[in-house]
Write a protein that holds these residues in place. Structure first.
Motif, PDB file in Angstrom:
ATOM      1  N   GLY A  20       0.820  -1.205   0.000  1.00  0.00           N
ATOM      2  CA  GLY A  20       0.000   0.000   0.000  1.00  0.00           C
ATOM      3  C   GLY A  20       0.846   1.244   0.000  1.00  0.00           C
ATOM      4  O   GLY A  20       0.936   1.975  -0.996  1.00  0.00           O
ATOM      5  N   ALA A  21       1.534   1.500   1.103  1.00  0.00           N
ATOM      6  CA  ALA A  21       2.323   2.729   1.245  1.00  0.00           C
ATOM      7  C   ALA A  21       3.481   2.798   0.254  1.00  0.00           C
ATOM      8  O   ALA A  21       3.804   3.869  -0.267  1.00  0.00           O
ATOM      9  N   LEU A  22       4.127   1.666  -0.016  1.00  0.00           N
ATOM     10  CA  LEU A  22       5.292   1.666  -0.898  1.00  0.00           C
ATOM     11  C   LEU A  22       4.916   1.733  -2.375  1.00  0.00           C
ATOM     12  O   LEU A  22       5.680   2.254  -3.185  1.00  0.00           O
ATOM     13  N   SER A  23       3.742   1.236  -2.723  1.00  0.00           N
ATOM     14  CA  SER A  23       3.382   1.104  -4.140  1.00  0.00           C
ATOM     15  C   SER A  23       2.921   2.407  -4.779  1.00  0.00           C
ATOM     16  O   SER A  23       2.894   2.525  -6.004  1.00  0.00           O
ATOM     17  N   GLY A  24       2.512   3.371  -3.961  1.00  0.00           N
ATOM     18  CA  GLY A  24       1.899   4.577  -4.494  1.00  0.00           C
ATOM     19  C   GLY A  24       0.389   4.547  -4.374  1.00  0.00           C
ATOM     20  O   GLY A  24      -0.302   5.483  -4.793  1.00  0.00           O
ATOM     21  N   GLY A  25      -0.145   3.463  -3.802  1.00  0.00           N
ATOM     22  CA  GLY A  25      -1.580   3.345  -3.626  1.00  0.00           C
ATOM     23  C   GLY A  25      -2.086   4.196  -2.471  1.00  0.00           C
ATOM     24  O   GLY A  25      -1.324   4.887  -1.792  1.00  0.00           O
ATOM     25  N   ALA A  26      -3.398   4.124  -2.248  1.00  0.00           N
ATOM     26  CA  ALA A  26      -4.008   4.885  -1.157  1.00  0.00           C
ATOM     27  C   ALA A  26      -3.400   4.466   0.180  1.00  0.00           C
ATOM     28  O   ALA A  26      -3.203   3.274   0.439  1.00  0.00           O
ATOM     29  N   VAL A  27      -3.108   5.440   1.017  1.00  0.00           N
ATOM     30  CA  VAL A  27      -2.444   5.181   2.298  1.00  0.00           C
ATOM     31  C   VAL A  27      -3.458   5.283   3.431  1.00  0.00           C
ATOM     32  O   VAL A  27      -4.133   6.308   3.594  1.00  0.00           O
ATOM     33  N   LEU A  28      -3.563   4.233   4.202  1.00  0.00           N
ATOM     34  CA  LEU A  28      -4.456   4.198   5.352  1.00  0.00           C
ATOM     35  C   LEU A  28      -4.144   5.371   6.275  1.00  0.00           C
ATOM     36  O   LEU A  28      -2.996   5.609   6.629  1.00  0.00           O
ATOM     37  N   GLY A  29      -5.161   6.114   6.644  1.00  0.00           N
ATOM     38  CA  GLY A  29      -4.971   7.265   7.512  1.00  0.00           C
ATOM     39  C   GLY A  29      -4.825   8.571   6.756  1.00  0.00           C
ATOM     40  O   GLY A  29      -5.007   9.649   7.330  1.00  0.00           O
ATOM     41  N   GLN A  30      -4.481   8.483   5.461  1.00  0.00           N
ATOM     42  CA  GLN A  30      -4.353   9.692   4.644  1.00  0.00           C
ATOM     43  C   GLN A  30      -5.538   9.891   3.707  1.00  0.00           C
ATOM     44  O   GLN A  30      -5.613  10.900   3.012  1.00  0.00           O
ATOM     45  N   VAL A  31      -6.426   8.913   3.674  1.00  0.00           N
ATOM     46  CA  VAL A  31      -7.619   8.999   2.826  1.00  0.00           C
ATOM     47  C   VAL A  31      -8.836   8.643   3.674  1.00  0.00           C
ATOM     48  O   VAL A  31      -8.724   8.001   4.730  1.00  0.00           O
ATOM     49  N   GLU A  32      -9.996   9.077   3.209  1.00  0.00           N
ATOM     50  CA  GLU A  32     -11.224   8.750   3.929  1.00  0.00           C
ATOM     51  C   GLU A  32     -11.391   7.242   4.034  1.00  0.00           C
ATOM     52  O   GLU A  32     -11.725   6.707   5.087  1.00  0.00           O
ATOM     53  N   SER A  33     -11.158   6.551   2.939  1.00  0.00           N
ATOM     54  CA  SER A  33     -11.134   5.090   2.921  1.00  0.00           C
ATOM     55  C   SER A  33     -10.415   4.650   1.656  1.00  0.00           C
ATOM     56  O   SER A  33     -10.435   5.355   0.638  1.00  0.00           O
ATOM     57  N   LYS A  34      -9.787   3.484   1.711  1.00  0.00           N
ATOM     58  CA  LYS A  34      -9.113   2.971   0.524  1.00  0.00           C
ATOM     59  C   LYS A  34     -10.126   2.636  -0.566  1.00  0.00           C
ATOM     60  O   LYS A  34      -9.842   2.785  -1.758  1.00  0.00           O
ATOM     61  N   LYS A  35     -11.311   2.188  -0.144  1.00  0.00           N
ATOM     62  CA  LYS A  35     -12.345   1.866  -1.120  1.00  0.00           C
ATOM     63  C   LYS A  35     -12.770   3.105  -1.889  1.00  0.00           C
ATOM     64  O   LYS A  35     -12.895   3.090  -3.123  1.00  0.00           O
ATOM     65  N   SER A  59      -7.641   3.246  -5.159  1.00  0.00           N
ATOM     66  CA  SER A  59      -6.241   3.077  -5.551  1.00  0.00           C
ATOM     67  C   SER A  59      -5.602   2.048  -4.636  1.00  0.00           C
ATOM     68  O   SER A  59      -5.039   2.383  -3.597  1.00  0.00           O
ATOM     69  N   TRP A  60      -5.708   0.786  -5.042  1.00  0.00           N
ATOM     70  CA  TRP A  60      -5.147  -0.301  -4.255  1.00  0.00           C
ATOM     71  C   TRP A  60      -3.786  -0.673  -4.825  1.00  0.00           C
ATOM     72  O   TRP A  60      -3.498  -0.420  -5.994  1.00  0.00           O
ATOM     73  N   GLY A  61      -2.924  -1.225  -4.008  1.00  0.00           N
ATOM     74  CA  GLY A  61      -1.540  -1.418  -4.417  1.00  0.00           C
ATOM     75  C   GLY A  61      -1.096  -2.861  -4.543  1.00  0.00           C
ATOM     76  O   GLY A  61      -1.633  -3.760  -3.891  1.00  0.00           O
ATOM     77  N   HIS A  62      -0.105  -3.071  -5.413  1.00  0.00           N
ATOM     78  CA  HIS A  62       0.575  -4.354  -5.573  1.00  0.00           C
ATOM     79  C   HIS A  62       2.070  -4.107  -5.557  1.00  0.00           C
ATOM     80  O   HIS A  62       2.535  -3.067  -6.043  1.00  0.00           O
ATOM     81  N   THR A  63       2.819  -5.059  -5.054  1.00  0.00           N
ATOM     82  CA  THR A  63       4.269  -5.013  -5.140  1.00  0.00           C
ATOM     83  C   THR A  63       4.772  -6.384  -5.557  1.00  0.00           C
ATOM     84  O   THR A  63       4.391  -7.406  -4.965  1.00  0.00           O
ATOM     85  N   PHE A  64       5.613  -6.408  -6.598  1.00  0.00           N
ATOM     86  CA  PHE A  64       6.186  -7.654  -7.111  1.00  0.00           C
ATOM     87  C   PHE A  64       7.701  -7.575  -7.046  1.00  0.00           C
ATOM     88  O   PHE A  64       8.307  -6.563  -7.429  1.00  0.00           O
TER      89      PHE A  64
END
Length: 446
Positions: A349-364, A368-373
């Motif tokens: 989440g935080a590393l991928s560039g996706g929505a960050v918990l606590g910085q948005v109203e909700s991830k939903k 912007s959900w994140g993946h890391t490979f």
């Protein structure tokens, strides 16, 4: 090889399909070998399943490898009628059930793997996807269905949710370096963002001798990427160790009584075992049950297992509807699962560039959900890695009775279905795919 005419003996002329294909196979008591099945491509088979005659006269080319005890001695058997659009007649397959993996239940219909893939591709094209994106998504969903994963073709039950999002674009590469990159999903489906990232991270290692480890993340997508094992297996088949992590919206509580903060936050690892051996894969949600498991239980009116979910009062519940309506899913293994879920949130989440918990109203809501490979070339660290993997797995399996390696059952299920070239698909889902492939999305009421 015995011919089909001798296989059916004097009864090879025709038989009546009574009220269902199951009754037909039971009444006919067909004998098949342990792994034998018949493929008959030029039968005259009526489109209806009941009250019609099947002409079995032109099937001398079909064969079975051996004769064994009657099918009634086995746990179950199936007479499969799988409609092929490319033929005037249908295809009829007989095969014996391998364990429980290949035979349809009362709520399933047996479908050839190729037909499932082609018709799903056609359905996706009908709702707005181009050829490439439709084929990729169909491949990912059918692969999950093939091994019995619950994140396969169920996505097609409500095709509106699979349609391209307004203003969605193709995933694009950002922050590109020789050993890293970020994929902006541009609101494309999670499956497309994930496979783009997985393929790119492999490319960075396999096309540059100076890169032995690479990392690629993806963000700006808001639909499920499905079975995470698909991507790490895809990476491992290229000779690399594959690691994947994915965060998602708030469905999981960090502790009993807490509000949801994590997604089911899965992680997966793929390990190569050589060209002739399927990769070892391990794929797990850090929640006590996958979200699709809860949704499936709600749809079927079934109770959840104990201690996998909480109601809105924070107390354990087995009611899936209660868990989804103001409740939460539990992490697996108490604080250890919560710790792993937090790690995935930080790395995917935080590393991928996706929505960050606590910085948005909700991830939903942020969509912007994140993946890391991560891809690793094992030869950079050790020699003969694949033989060492084989040694470890062999020793683990030999350490006790009935030891099963993670992913082994799924791999066996997929292999058996591939051998039979058919797999069971829930009837309602298959009907939705057929209808969508023909008509597209339902038209809104006037």
């Amino acid at each position: 090889m015995s011919t089909c005419s001798s296989f059916f003996s004097s009864n090879c002329q025709r038989f009546r399909l009574l009220s269902s294909w199951k009754q037909a196979i039971r009444s006919y008591n067909v004998q098949l070998g342990k792994t034998a099945f018949l493929r008959c491509s030029d039968l005259v088979v009526p489109s209806s399943r009941s009250g019609h005659q099947l002409d079995l006269s032109p099937i001398s080319s079909c064969s079975s490898s051996s004769y064994r005890p009657p099918l009634s001695h086995f746990s179950r058997g199936s007479l499969l009628v799988s409609k092929q659009k490319s033929r005037l007649s249908d295809r009829l397959l007989f095969y014996r059930q391998f364990g429980t993996s290949t035979t349809a239940s009362d709520d399933d219909v047996p479908v050839s793997i190729e037909e499932a893939k082609s018709l799903t591709t056609q359905a996706l094209k009908k709702i707005g996807w181009d050829d490439e994106d439709a084929a990729l998504q169909a491949e990912i969903m059918v692969a999950a269905e093939l091994c019995g994963n619950n994140q396969g073709l169920v996505k097609m039950y409500n095709p509106q949710l699979m349609a391209p999002a307004p203003n969605a674009g193709k995933p694009v590469v950002e922050r590109d370096t020789p050993s890293s990159a970020v994929i902006n999903g541009n609101q494309a489906p999670g499956m497309l963002a994930a496979v783009t990232a997985a393929d790119l991270v492999v490319e960075k290692v396999n096309t540059n001798n100076k890169v032995n480890i690479a990392i690629v993340s993806a963000y700006n997508t808001s639909t499920s990427s499905g079975q995470l094992a698909f991507y790490v297996e895809r990476m491992a088949r290229k000779g690399l160790i594959g690691i994947a992590l994915c965060n998602s919206p708030e469905f999981v509580a960090a502790a009993p009584g807490g509000r949801p903060v994590f997604g089911t936050n899965p992680l997966a690892v793929g390990i190569p075992q050589g060209e002739d051996v399927a990769p070892f894969t391990f794929d797990m949600a850090t929640s006590a049950i996958a979200l699709f498991g809860v949704l499936s239980a709600k749809a079927k009116g079934e109770a959840l297992p104990k201690d996998v979910a909480f109601g809105k009062d924070g107390k354990p519940t087995t009611d899936a509807a209660e868990a989804l309506d103001g409740g939460a899913i539990a992490t697996f293994g108490g604080h250890k699962g919560a710790g792993l879920s937090l790690v995935v949130e930080l790395l995917a989440g935080a590393l991928s560039g996706g929505a960050v918990l606590g910085q948005v109203e909700s991830k939903k809501a942020a969509k912007s959900w994140g993946h890391t490979f991560i891809a690793i070339r094992p030869e950079a660290l050790t020699d003969n890695y694949e033989s060492k993997v084989a040694s470890v797995i062999k020793a683990v399996k030999a350490s006790g009775d009935d030891i099963r390696i993670p992913g082994e059952r799924s791999a066996r299920t997929a292999s058996e279905r591939q051998e039979a070239r058919v797999m069971p698909i829930p009837i309602k889902i298959w009907e939705s795919i057929q209808k969508t492939a023909k008509e597209g999305l339902p038209k809104p009421p006037a």
